[in-house]
Design an enzyme around this catalytic site. Structure first.
Site, mmCIF file in Angstrom:
data_model
loop_
_atom_site.group_PDB
_atom_site.id
_atom_site.type_symbol
_atom_site.label_atom_id
_atom_site.label_comp_id
_atom_site.label_asym_id
_atom_site.label_seq_id
_atom_site.Cartn_x
_atom_site.Cartn_y
_atom_site.Cartn_z
ATOM 1 N N GLU A 271 -30.248 64.523 -80.486
ATOM 2 C CA GLU A 271 -30.375 64.397 -79.030
ATOM 3 C C GLU A 271 -30.754 65.687 -78.300
ATOM 4 O O GLU A 271 -30.400 65.855 -77.126
ATOM 5 C CB GLU A 271 -29.039 63.894 -78.474
ATOM 6 C CG GLU A 271 -27.862 64.906 -78.536
ATOM 7 C CD GLU A 271 -26.955 64.762 -79.758
ATOM 8 O OE1 GLU A 271 -27.417 64.213 -80.781
ATOM 9 O OE2 GLU A 271 -25.803 65.211 -79.681
ATOM 10 N N GLU A 305 -29.462 58.255 -78.620
ATOM 11 C CA GLU A 305 -29.888 59.645 -78.366
ATOM 12 C C GLU A 305 -30.142 59.847 -76.875
ATOM 13 O O GLU A 305 -29.798 60.885 -76.320
ATOM 14 C CB GLU A 305 -31.139 60.001 -79.170
ATOM 15 C CG GLU A 305 -31.018 59.776 -80.677
ATOM 16 C CD GLU A 305 -29.792 60.388 -81.320
ATOM 17 O OE1 GLU A 305 -29.305 61.422 -80.828
ATOM 18 O OE2 GLU A 305 -29.297 59.821 -82.318
ATOM 19 N N GLU A 327 -19.620 61.700 -79.656
ATOM 20 C CA GLU A 327 -20.136 60.670 -80.560
ATOM 21 C C GLU A 327 -19.449 59.318 -80.373
ATOM 22 O O GLU A 327 -20.113 58.288 -80.293
ATOM 23 C CB GLU A 327 -20.055 61.144 -82.017
ATOM 24 C CG GLU A 327 -20.923 62.365 -82.316
ATOM 25 C CD GLU A 327 -22.397 62.187 -81.963
ATOM 26 O OE1 GLU A 327 -22.824 61.052 -81.688
ATOM 27 O OE2 GLU A 327 -23.130 63.196 -81.932
HETATM 28 N N1 0A1 Z 1 -25.895 64.222 -82.999
HETATM 29 C C1 0A1 Z 1 -26.704 63.353 -83.793
HETATM 30 C C2 0A1 Z 1 -26.386 63.356 -85.236
HETATM 31 C C3 0A1 Z 1 -26.805 64.530 -86.045
HETATM 32 C C4 0A1 Z 1 -25.858 65.396 -86.529
HETATM 33 C C5 0A1 Z 1 -26.196 66.433 -87.348
HETATM 34 C C6 0A1 Z 1 -27.522 66.573 -87.691
HETATM 35 O O1 0A1 Z 1 -27.850 67.573 -88.577
HETATM 36 C C7 0A1 Z 1 -28.607 67.402 -89.623
HETATM 37 C C8 0A1 Z 1 -28.489 65.744 -87.212
HETATM 38 C C9 0A1 Z 1 -28.111 64.714 -86.362
HETATM 39 C C10 0A1 Z 1 -26.438 61.938 -83.347
HETATM 40 O O2 0A1 Z 1 -25.299 61.571 -83.122
HETATM 41 O O3 0A1 Z 1 -27.372 61.172 -83.256
HETATM 42 ZN ZN ZN Z 2 -24.702 60.852 -81.509
#
Ligand code: 0A1
Ligand code: ZN
Length: 881
Positions: A271, A305, A327
């Site tokens: 995001e 996102e 989250e």
């Molecule tokens: N914040 C994103 C998830 C996410 C977490 C860590 C990452 O590193 C590789 C990549 C994406 C979500 O909740 O969509």
């Molecule tokens: Zn997320």
């Protein structure tokens, strides 16, 4: 690779930084192997901080090539640098001061896909959780917020696009075939939301006018030639933007919103402020290559996102222990969005199925942790279904406890009070306490106590007194580091029904709070007495899955059949059908293990076939009802000493009984549930396809022949039908000529499309039985398989380990030994991916003793490896504990 064991980080040690970061100016001179990054950081000391305090910045595999202090060379004696940190001492007393840090990094060599890396010839970043420190030395933690200016300089021909967060300031030529672009993001943000993308990509564009009348440019970037496949994602984005305004009153806050789809990505999507980066699997779709569930996933993840812009970006986490703050809440928001776009009960059924198959096993195994953990060794290992899905369920329970209006009021307080801040779960909960006047202290245990509560219920009716007594007992199982649990506040949505199916409203309820059809279980044991109940009621408990619990409630097949017919909450109807199916499947597994003939109860078989044929029920619901609990669900219910082969054999026998009993119904459904006209991914059409395909599955059992399915494969005009037919052929008739032919037609037709090739890998990796390992080994040699691409690895190795209990869990332990070898190989390139796939071993203790032994030895083999990332070490050690 670093082989350190990883320090344990404790929530109790949290301290704010001593230095406040005011501004960040970044200049990137992009080069595939030698990118120069200049970071100008302006700091001042927080009030009361010791003027002699040193400034310590985080790094990860970094090399410093220059350090200026207020634009002057910093004397060597004044700083200490390692790849993991930069410490600057003897800072002059004047505030603010400026530090200019230059690092040289190698995007091409970055196989961890964290920080700045290359994918398909483009530059791309991933900074959550701690990837920014792989770009420059920085206070890389979520409570350090600043506005960013970003200048990008790159070869113009190879990189016509130069993107970063915020609004575009301008760009121009930069001599010698280069050009530059400048971006400014006025919204203070933590480093994990930083993004940069550069390269040559195709684009689709649109606009959105916000509720206050501002026009926002929307751009989705994909590989050239794939633009038409981004149309659905764009549509989902516009619907998400509108929904967040309508339902949460949240408006977008920049002039431009961009999404970039890349083919190498560790997770689903990210995001980053104004510049989301997506795994292309969750952007690209057309009828020929995407299934209905691909469309549903794209809609949900685009929304997720986008919703982070308010829940995550405008209001972010104080530290990574608070991950569920963004989250859990954002998953709740995307669930509500999908429920509004589609069928609410069917969406809820899918959510609960997912929760039970992924989160419940996590909560019952060695990797169990609270929704808000208090310690971690590797934060990457905490992007779990507990933080996400259970976190969402906890938010949903707050909404249930408070009611829609008060929940909305609490969200408004949260947005108003904390906009621009980095906050905690306590701040979030306080907003709802203030909105409702309710004390949520006991409720907050949901954030702090791990383990799925078990609620045992029993009812008795007194015809003379016209009362119904419901006794409830809650037990929260011990989990790693938490042996004693306190009773929780469990909101149980509950309804009594009379014999004729009419809802019964009790005159009064004693012994427990019962408001708005929600019974509040707050004690370890509690008896609720319902007065004024004219006849013995049939009770429906935990309607809509109001609490994420295991419920033991002995209900007769007749009562369950009544709920399956009459419940007005269709989630609860599905639950009743599942509760009818489960004892049959458990008994079938036991009988198969003992070599006995498997039989199914007639009430269960009849009720399910009647539901399948019920025109009054939406097709998607009926398809969900026909999809019996999975082998993993059965294993979980059995609890221990599990034999995957017996579970599989028993379940197959039950399916056969249903197929024979419902044959006429399935023939009729297969004929009637067509979707004439052009393909549409809408929920109603998808539901019809799902029901028709479920009927086809049962017919393949009733007819013992691949003929009908092969004809369906040949006739399919969309990926949903094609893949479903392929799966039946390959899983049910793996040695048939029809299966072989379908597999090769499928491969030849889609060899150029990596996302469809992933389906081809997965379908083969999940063929039940011990022989599949050899097939997987052969597929790994296939030129279409790329070890460096996370989607390919997940589709073959991941599908095999997570979704093939009889193949992966074969009795000789070869499956586990295969996984151990693969984990060690993947770990050398991409620790995050390796650690994630290794969690497929989390339920090894519930296997029968021989398999358990094999599993343990394979885990030990990983643990003893000479080189191991912190990610894998953390998972393997916790799994073995
Ligand atoms: N914040 C994103 C998830 C996410 C977490 C860590 C990452 O590193 C590789 C990549 C994406 C979500 O909740 O969509
Ligand atoms: Zn997320």
């Amino acid at each position: 690779m670093r082989t350190d064991t990883g320090q344990v980080i404790n929530l109790a040690d949290y301290q704010p930084t001593e230095f406040v970061l005011e501004r960040v100016d970044l200049t990137f001179e992009l080069d595939p192997t030698e990118t120069k990054v200049e970071a100008r950081l302006i700091f001042h000391r927080r009030e009361g901080v010791d003027p002699k305090a040193s400034l310590v910045l985080d790094g990860d595999e970094l090399a410093l090539s220059g350090l200026l202090f207020d634009q002057m060379e910093t004397p060597a004696g004044q700083y200490t640098v390692t790849p993991e940190s930069l410490t600057v001492r003897d800072l002059p007393a004047s505030d603010p001061f400026e530090l200019t840090i230059t690092t040289i990094i190698n995007p091409e060599a970055n196989t961890k896909l964290m920080g700045l890396y290359r994918t398909g010839g483009i530059y791309c970043t991933q900074c959550e959780a701690e990837g920014f420190r792989r770009i420059t030395y920085f206070p890389d933690r979520p409570d350090v917020l600043a506005p960013y200016t970003v200048n990008i300089i790159a070869d113009k021909a190879a990189n016509p696009l130069l993107l970063s967060n915020g609004n575009f300031l301008g760009g121009a030529g930069y001599g010698e075939g280069k050009h530059f672009a400048a971006w400014f993001d006025p919204h203070p943000k933590p480093s994990y939301l930083f993004a940069l993308v550069a390269g040559d990509l195709g684009i689709i564009e649109d606009t959105f006018t916000t509720m206050s009348g501002r026009e926002v440019a929307l751009k989705i970037y994909v590989e050239h030639g794939k633009e038409p496949r981004a149309a659905y994602a764009m549509d989902a984005l516009k619907r998400s933007m509108k929904w967040d305004e309508d339902v949460f009153g949240r408006e977008y806050d920049l002039d431009i919103f961009m999404i970039v789809a890349v083919s190498d990505f560790n997770m689903g999507a990210m995001e980053n402020k104004g510049l989301n980066v997506f795994n292309d699997k969750y952007v690209l779709a057309d009828p020929e290559t995407a299934t209905d569930s691909d469309y549903a996933n794209i809609e949900a993840i685009i929304a997720h996102e986008y919703f982070h812009n308010w829940t995550g970006n405008r209001i972010t986490c104080r530290d990574w222990f608070q991950l569920c703050l963004k989250e859990g809440l954002t998953v709740y928001r995307d669930h509500e969005f999908s429920a509004d776009q589609r069928s609410r009960p069917v969406k809820r059924i899918a959510e609960v199925r997912h929760l039970k198959s992924e989160q419940f096993p996590e909560d019952a195994g060695p990797l169990a942790h609270p929704v808000r953990p208090i310690k971690y060794r590797e934060i990457n290992n905490f992007y779990t279904t507990t933080v996400y899905e259970k976190g969402s369920e906890v938010t949903r329970m707050i909404a249930t406890l408070l009611g829609k209006e008060t929940f909305k009021k609490g969200m408004d307080i949260y947005f108003d009070r904390h906009d621009g801040q980095a906050v905690t779960i306590e701040d979030f909960v306080k907003s709802f306490e203030d909105a409702s006047g309710r004390d949520l202290t006991q409720f907050s245990l949901w954030y702090h106590q791990a383990g799925t509560p078990l609620v045992t219920a029993s009812g008795s009716y007194d015809p003379a007194a016209k009362t119904f007594s419901l006794s409830l007992e809650q037990m929260i199982p011990a989990t790693p580091g938490q042996s004693d649990k306190k009773p929780m506040h469990i909101p149980l949505s509950l309804q009594l029904f009379a014999d004729d199916g009419a809802a019964v409203a009790p005159a009064s309820v004693e012994g427990a709070e019962y408001t708005g059809s929600v019974l509040h279980l707050t004690e370890r044991t509690q008896t609720a007495v319902f007065h004024g109940v004219p006849t013995r009621p049939v009770v429906s408990i935990n309607r809509s899955f109001s609490a994420p619990i295991n419920l033991h409630f002995d209900q007769s097949p007749a009562d369950l059949a009544q709920l399956a017919r009459c419940e007005t909450d269709h989630f609860a109807r599905w639950q009743a059908l599942t509760d009818l199916a489960l004892p049959n499947l458990l008994k079938a597994a036991r009988d198969a293990r003992e070599g006995k003939t498997v039989a199914s109860e007639p009430t269960f078989v009849d009720t399910l076939v009647i539901a399948a044929a019920d025109e009054g029920l939406e097709p998607a619901f009926r398809a969900q009802a026909l999809a019996l609990p999975s082998e993993a669900d059965i294993a979980r219910e059995l609890g221990g000493n599990n034999d995957p082969d017996a579970i599989h054999a028993g379940r197959q026998a039950v399916i056969k009984h249903l197929a024979d009993a419902g044959r006429d119904t399935f023939v009729a459904l297969y004929g009637s549930m067509t979707t004439p006209g052009a393909f549409s991914p809408d929920a109603t059409s998808a539901g019809r396809r799902a029901l028709r395909n479920a009927a086809l599955t049962y017919l393949s059992y009733a007819e013992h022949s691949p003929a009908r399915t092969k004809a369906a494969f040949d006739a399919a005009n969309n990926m949903t039908d094609l893949l479903h037919a392929l799966t039946i052929l390959v899983h049910r008739f793996p040695d048939s000529a029809e299966a072989a032919e379908a597999l090769s037609i499928f491969r030849d037709r889609f060899a150029e499309n990596a996302l469809v090739v992933d389906k081809w890998f997965s379908v083969q990796a999940t063929i039940p039985g011990a022989g599949t390992l050899d097939r997987v080994l052969k597929l790994m040699e296939n030129p279409l398989f790329k070890r460096t691409n996370p989607n390919r690895v997940r589709s073959l190795v991941g599908s095999f380990a997570f979704a093939n209990p009889t193949g992966f869990g074969r009795a000789d332990g070869e499956g586990y030994r295969f996984l151990a070898r693969e984990i060690l190989d993947i770990d050398r390139r991409n620790p995050q991916l390796a650690a994630r796939i290794l969690t497929s071993m989390r339920s090894w203790r519930s296997l029968e003793p021989v398999r358990q032994d094999h599993a343990r030895l394979s885990l030990l083999e990983i643990e003893r490896a000479a080189e191991l990332s912190t990610d894998v070490r953390d998972i393997v050690e916790r799994t073995l504990k």
